[in-house]
Design a protein around this motif. Structure first.
Motif, mmCIF file in Angstrom:
data_model
loop_
_atom_site.group_PDB
_atom_site.id
_atom_site.type_symbol
_atom_site.label_atom_id
_atom_site.label_comp_id
_atom_site.label_asym_id
_atom_site.label_seq_id
_atom_site.Cartn_x
_atom_site.Cartn_y
_atom_site.Cartn_z
ATOM 1 N N ALA A 204 0.210 11.716 10.630
ATOM 2 C CA ALA A 204 0.606 10.825 9.534
ATOM 3 C C ALA A 204 2.123 10.837 9.376
ATOM 4 C CB ALA A 204 -0.078 11.254 8.241
ATOM 5 N N LEU A 205 2.791 10.348 10.403
ATOM 6 C CA LEU A 205 4.244 10.273 10.423
ATOM 7 C C LEU A 205 4.661 8.862 10.795
ATOM 8 C CD1 LEU A 205 5.009 13.512 12.492
ATOM 9 C CD2 LEU A 205 5.256 13.271 10.012
ATOM 10 N N THR A 206 5.813 8.452 10.303
ATOM 11 C CA THR A 206 6.337 7.166 10.735
ATOM 12 C C THR A 206 6.872 7.306 12.157
ATOM 13 O OG1 THR A 206 8.586 7.599 9.964
ATOM 14 C CG2 THR A 206 7.017 6.667 8.354
ATOM 15 N N GLU A 207 7.104 6.197 12.795
ATOM 16 C CA GLU A 207 7.650 6.238 14.152
ATOM 17 C C GLU A 207 8.994 6.946 14.167
ATOM 18 O OE1 GLU A 207 9.134 3.188 17.698
ATOM 19 O OE2 GLU A 207 7.853 2.450 16.078
ATOM 20 N N ALA A 208 9.829 6.667 13.152
ATOM 21 C CA ALA A 208 11.142 7.315 13.080
ATOM 22 C C ALA A 208 11.002 8.824 12.931
ATOM 23 C CB ALA A 208 11.945 6.744 11.917
ATOM 24 N N GLU A 209 10.025 9.269 12.140
ATOM 25 C CA GLU A 209 9.807 10.706 11.962
ATOM 26 C C GLU A 209 9.351 11.369 13.255
ATOM 27 O OE1 GLU A 209 8.517 11.479 7.349
ATOM 28 O OE2 GLU A 209 7.090 10.397 8.619
ATOM 29 N N ARG A 210 8.494 10.699 14.006
ATOM 30 C CA ARG A 210 8.039 11.268 15.280
ATOM 31 C C ARG A 210 9.202 11.419 16.253
ATOM 32 N NH1 ARG A 210 3.420 8.117 14.195
ATOM 33 N NH2 ARG A 210 4.180 6.374 15.440
ATOM 34 N N ARG A 294 4.550 18.438 5.050
ATOM 35 C CA ARG A 294 4.758 16.979 5.045
ATOM 36 C C ARG A 294 3.458 16.260 5.393
ATOM 37 N NH1 ARG A 294 4.340 12.450 5.243
ATOM 38 N NH2 ARG A 294 5.691 10.781 6.054
ATOM 39 N N ALA A 298 1.017 13.757 3.084
ATOM 40 C CA ALA A 298 0.626 12.439 3.553
ATOM 41 C C ALA A 298 -0.875 12.278 3.533
ATOM 42 C CB ALA A 298 1.158 12.213 4.979
ATOM 43 N N GLY A 303 -3.186 9.322 3.895
ATOM 44 C CA GLY A 303 -2.910 9.192 5.323
ATOM 45 C C GLY A 303 -3.914 9.953 6.134
ATOM 46 N N THR A 305 -4.302 12.896 9.602
ATOM 47 C CA THR A 305 -3.632 13.801 10.521
ATOM 48 C C THR A 305 -4.642 14.356 11.508
ATOM 49 O OG1 THR A 305 -2.237 15.770 10.717
ATOM 50 C CG2 THR A 305 -3.939 15.837 9.038
#
Length: 307
Positions: A204-210, A294, A298, A303, A305
């Motif tokens: 459950a992360l945004t693309e930017a976070e990954r 985090r 989420a 979200g 995971t």
């Protein structure tokens, strides 16, 4: 005339080497051990070991301390040009870099090691930059990541960090050839990034976070590895391992910590300097703890995971 104490200590250790009590590769007494065994001052112990280093009897090796030096091998036979290939050149360059640092690697040095003329090398390697690229590729090629790896994103991220740390441990010079801002496109290194992104996929992360995770973790490992490389270089240049270096500052450290200005440092002085392996484990664990929190937030917000 009475022999200076440092020469007496050096002579005693020299005799142990000559009789075989200390063999090539064996660690010689540390500065602190010399102080205890011979009842001399720290400066005297350091000077005695320096005498043995100057005589070529001992050498300081990062991670091993000061050890008995192996006998110089006989001159290498001249290698026929037809036996020379890129793999042999890279392997020789890596051995020199691991033992003496990247600065010791030159085409002239490699030619001498291989017993060929310097110009022979250029038939296989375009130059120093090309050689460095081949070195990095060879290191990462020798340390592939398992497929599919352990179950669970955390176990996978721990694995990639520990593997990269072992690589930097084995090849301290590697940290200076790895850039986080202007990376050279090296397929074998890119495979580590791809593997890490795969471990993060589905969380459950945004693309930017990954992407940031895939960059932050190797940056963390490389940052500690750069400190380790600096220590390796310092040991090589000064002939003192970390314990011996701190021993030379013993009086100054005690004065500062006894001044009352640094009570918290004084309370933990026995734990300093820290163990680099333990520091890596601590940094990775605390970072992944934060990532886990985090993900839990989420998940509780709706979200998903993957474990």
């Amino acid at each position: 005339m009475t022999e200076p104490p440092y020469l007496h200590v050096a002579a005693a250790i020299r005799r142990r080497i000559a009789t075989g009590a200390l063999r090539p590769g064996d660690r010689v007494p540390s500065t602190r051990q010399v102080v205890r065994d011979f009842g001399v001052a720290m400066a005297t112990a350091s000077r005695a070991l320096a005498v043995l280093r100057d005589e070529g009897l001992v050498v300081t090796r990062p991670g091993s301390g000061t050890v008995v030096r192996a006998p110089t091998p006989p001159s290498r036979r001249r290698l026929p040009d037809q036996e020379l290939d890129t793999e042999r050149i890279v392997a020789t360059a890596m051995a020199v870099a691991d033992d003496e640092g990247l600065d010791a690697v030159s085409m002239r040095r490699l030619a001498a090691e291989l017993g060929v003329g310097p110009m022979s090398l250029y038939r296989h390697v375009a130059g120093r930059d090309a050689l460095e690229l081949l070195l990095v590729r060879a290191v990462f090629r020798a340390h592939p990541l398992p497929e599919p790896g352990p179950p669970g994103w955390r176990a996978k991220l721990e694995l990639v960090c520990r593997l990269q740390w072992r690589v930097f441990r084995a090849h301290p010079w590697l940290a200076e050839l790895i850039s986080m801002t202007r990376p050279v496109l090296i397929p074998e290194a890119m495979a580590h990034t791809e593997w890490t992104l795969q471990a993060l996929a589905g969380l459950a992360l945004t693309e930017a976070e990954r992407v940031r995770e895939a960059l932050t973790l190797p940056a963390l490992v490389r940052g500690l590895a750069a400190s380790l490389a600096a220590e390796t270089r310092a040991e090589r240049e000064t002939g003192q391992d970390n314990d011996e270096w701190w021993a030379t500052l013993d009086g100054e450290v005690r004065t500062l910590l006894g001044s009352g200005r640094f009570p918290h440092l004084a309370a933990v002085q026995d734990g300093m300097p820290g163990d680099m392996d333990g520091l890596l484990e601590h940094a990775v664990a605390r970072h992944l703890d934060g990532l886990e929190m985090r993900l839990l937030r989420a998940t509780s917000a709706g979200g998903s995971t993957s474990r």
